[in-house]
Design a protein around this motif. Structure first.
Motif, PDB file in Angstrom:
ATOM      1  N   VAL A 131       6.297   4.716   6.808  1.00 58.31           N
ATOM      2  CA  VAL A 131       5.807   3.847   7.387  1.00 58.31           C
ATOM      3  C   VAL A 131       6.077   3.552   8.891  1.00 58.31           C
ATOM      4  CG1 VAL A 131       5.492   1.203   7.398  1.00 58.31           C
ATOM      5  CG2 VAL A 131       5.714   2.339   5.180  1.00 58.31           C
ATOM      6  N   SER A 170      -2.081   2.805   8.731  1.00 61.01           N
ATOM      7  CA  SER A 170      -1.193   3.244   8.006  1.00 61.01           C
ATOM      8  C   SER A 170      -1.497   2.937   6.401  1.00 61.01           C
ATOM      9  CB  SER A 170       0.220   2.394   7.991  1.00 61.01           C
ATOM     10  OG  SER A 170       0.082   1.039   7.579  1.00 61.01           O
ATOM     11  N   MET A 171      -2.210   2.093   6.034  1.00 64.16           N
ATOM     12  CA  MET A 171      -2.709   1.992   4.639  1.00 64.16           C
ATOM     13  C   MET A 171      -3.626   3.029   4.231  1.00 64.16           C
ATOM     14  SD  MET A 171      -5.139  -1.190   2.961  1.00 64.16           S
ATOM     15  CE  MET A 171      -6.557  -0.447   3.726  1.00 64.16           C
ATOM     16  N   GLU A 191      11.355   5.448   6.446  1.00 67.29           N
ATOM     17  CA  GLU A 191      11.397   6.455   5.438  1.00 67.29           C
ATOM     18  C   GLU A 191      12.457   5.800   4.296  1.00 67.29           C
ATOM     19  OE1 GLU A 191      11.628  10.514   6.280  1.00 67.29           O
ATOM     20  OE2 GLU A 191      11.500  10.362   8.128  1.00 67.29           O
ATOM     21  N   ARG A 238       5.156   7.557   1.666  1.00 63.36           N
ATOM     22  CA  ARG A 238       5.015   8.331   2.971  1.00 63.36           C
ATOM     23  C   ARG A 238       5.621   7.185   3.973  1.00 63.36           C
ATOM     24  NH1 ARG A 238       1.796   7.161   6.954  1.00 63.36           N
ATOM     25  NH2 ARG A 238       1.770   9.293   7.704  1.00 63.36           N
ATOM     26  N   SER A 297       0.766  -1.253  -0.130  1.00 59.99           N
ATOM     27  CA  SER A 297      -0.004   0.057   0.049  1.00 59.99           C
ATOM     28  C   SER A 297       0.880   1.252   0.207  1.00 59.99           C
ATOM     29  CB  SER A 297      -0.957  -0.165   1.169  1.00 59.99           C
ATOM     30  OG  SER A 297      -0.353  -0.035   2.443  1.00 59.99           O
ATOM     31  N   HIS A 298       2.132   0.908   0.696  1.00 58.07           N
ATOM     32  CA  HIS A 298       2.886   2.183   0.667  1.00 58.07           C
ATOM     33  C   HIS A 298       3.775   2.391  -0.777  1.00 58.07           C
ATOM     34  CE1 HIS A 298       1.652   2.417   4.655  1.00 58.07           C
ATOM     35  NE2 HIS A 298       2.056   3.788   4.884  1.00 58.07           N
ATOM     36  N   LYS A 344      -1.497   9.005  -1.709  1.00 56.94           N
ATOM     37  CA  LYS A 344      -1.561   8.522  -3.186  1.00 56.94           C
ATOM     38  C   LYS A 344      -2.848   9.276  -3.785  1.00 56.94           C
ATOM     39  CE  LYS A 344       0.582   4.040  -3.011  1.00 56.94           C
ATOM     40  NZ  LYS A 344       0.371   2.732  -3.281  1.00 56.94           N
ATOM     41  N   LEU A 368       8.794   4.470  -0.928  1.00 57.38           N
ATOM     42  CA  LEU A 368       7.544   4.546  -0.273  1.00 57.38           C
ATOM     43  C   LEU A 368       6.897   5.945  -0.313  1.00 57.38           C
ATOM     44  CD1 LEU A 368       8.813   2.847   2.951  1.00 57.38           C
ATOM     45  CD2 LEU A 368       7.727   1.835   1.212  1.00 57.38           C
ATOM     46  N   GLU A 400       9.562   5.674  12.638  1.00 53.37           N
ATOM     47  CA  GLU A 400       8.902   5.586  10.989  1.00 53.37           C
ATOM     48  C   GLU A 400      10.073   5.066  10.407  1.00 53.37           C
ATOM     49  OE1 GLU A 400       7.129   9.350  10.429  1.00 53.37           O
ATOM     50  OE2 GLU A 400       5.139   8.784  10.639  1.00 53.37           O
ATOM     51  N   ASP A 413      -3.813   5.967   5.463  1.00 50.69           N
ATOM     52  CA  ASP A 413      -2.890   7.164   5.151  1.00 50.69           C
ATOM     53  C   ASP A 413      -1.985   7.079   4.029  1.00 50.69           C
ATOM     54  OD1 ASP A 413      -3.673   7.940   7.792  1.00 50.69           O
ATOM     55  OD2 ASP A 413      -1.865   7.179   8.751  1.00 50.69           O
ATOM     56  N   ALA A 414      -1.700   5.873   3.739  1.00 49.00           N
ATOM     57  CA  ALA A 414      -0.898   5.911   2.236  1.00 49.00           C
ATOM     58  C   ALA A 414      -1.818   5.930   1.083  1.00 49.00           C
ATOM     59  CB  ALA A 414      -0.189   4.357   2.028  1.00 49.00           C
TER      60      ALA A 414
END
Length: 277
Positions: free
Chosen positions: A189, A203-204, A181, A187, A78-79, A211, A185, A179, A206-207
């Motif tokens: 994770v 987090s998914m 980085e 953003r 997802s990221h 996007k 990615l 996190e 947010d990702a």
């Protein structure tokens, strides 16, 4: 999967039928393999792997490994930033005498024009349950020597997530409240999301927001619209009550057929004309 050496198996001298060099025996010199990541020492779609000349069998996973592997792939997929792809169990020719897969990895999509091959993974993840630290360390060394930028290991039994440092020749624990980085990615994770299902879901989302996911944007618009309509319905009924304008089932049915723009116009009419249209 947790790789295990077959009974009685030792370091092997193997020759690839393609253009890659043969596996080196102990004591002979080893040179870094060119970037032919798909030149195979083992048959694809089997359980065979070779690490530093040792033939291994990648065994089916226990729940502790299989569940965590799924969690990591779910979060990282997802990221993935635009232009990158995520793979599971992707075989990589890591050196002259190593051909094995990481659990999850991120690489640039398409073909590398320098080699005519796929791009080498940049960020890779290994779930460590039954494997020894020595075994996963050998893999880390082979991958970083080939050019993989980062390797993250999730040590299931220790509830620890570490990153391999070639400079320091050791695994460095990551801050579980920190996190991860990386340019691959979209953003950062949250580290805990790699083994916490609730944080993985958060987090998914947010990702997907990072996007500008069209479906998520549509849901947000609908929530906003529903909230605005609800507020306008209450405002119209309140205005009608204050102005002694009767509101019965027929008026409420009319209101429910209108979107927020229509309700806004109805509220303005009621306030101005002091009657139902």
């Amino acid at each position: 999967m947790d790789p295990k050496p077959p009974p009685g198996e030792s370091r092997l001298a193997l020759a690839n039928s393609g253009s890659a060099a043969s596996v080196q025996l102990p004591g002979t010199s080893t040179t870094r393999t060119p970037a032919y990541h798909d030149d195979r020492l083992v048959p694809p779609e089997t359980r065979e792997e070779i690490v530093r000349g040792h033939r291994l069998q990648a065994l089916p996973a226990n729940p502790e490994h299989g569940d965590e592997h799924t969690e990591v792939t779910y979060v990282i997929r997802s990221h993935a930033a635009t232009g990158y792809v995520v793979s599971t169990d992707l075989l990589t020719r890591a050196s002259d005498d190593s051909d094995f897969a990481t659990d999850t990895c991120v690489r640039r999509g398409g073909t590398d024009p320098r080699t005519g091959d796929r791009y080498l993974e940049e960020l890779a993840f290994e779930v460590v349950n039954e494997q020894s630290v020595g075994s996963i360390t050998e893999r880390a060394k082979a991958l970083t020597e080939q050019g993989v930028r980062r390797l993250i290991a999730i040590f299931v039994k220790k509830d620890e997530i570490c990153e391999w440092s070639a400079d320091e020749n050791r695994w460095i624990p990551l801050d579980l409240d920190g996190e991860l980085e990386d340019p691959t990615l979209v953003r950062p994770v949250p580290v805990r999301a790699l083994f916490d299902a609730a944080k993985a879901d958060d987090s998914m989302v947010d990702a997907l927001e990072a996007k500008n996911n069209p479906r998520l944007a549509e849901i947000k618009r609908k929530v906003h619209e529903d909230g605005r309509r609800e507020g306008l319905l209450k405002a119209i009924e309140t205005a009608c009550e204050l102005l002694d304008i009767p509101v019965g089932p027929q008026q409420r049915a009319q209101m429910l057929t209108r979107d927020s723009t229509g309700l806004d116009a109805l509220l303005e009419y009621v306030k101005t004309e002091r009657r139902w249209p």
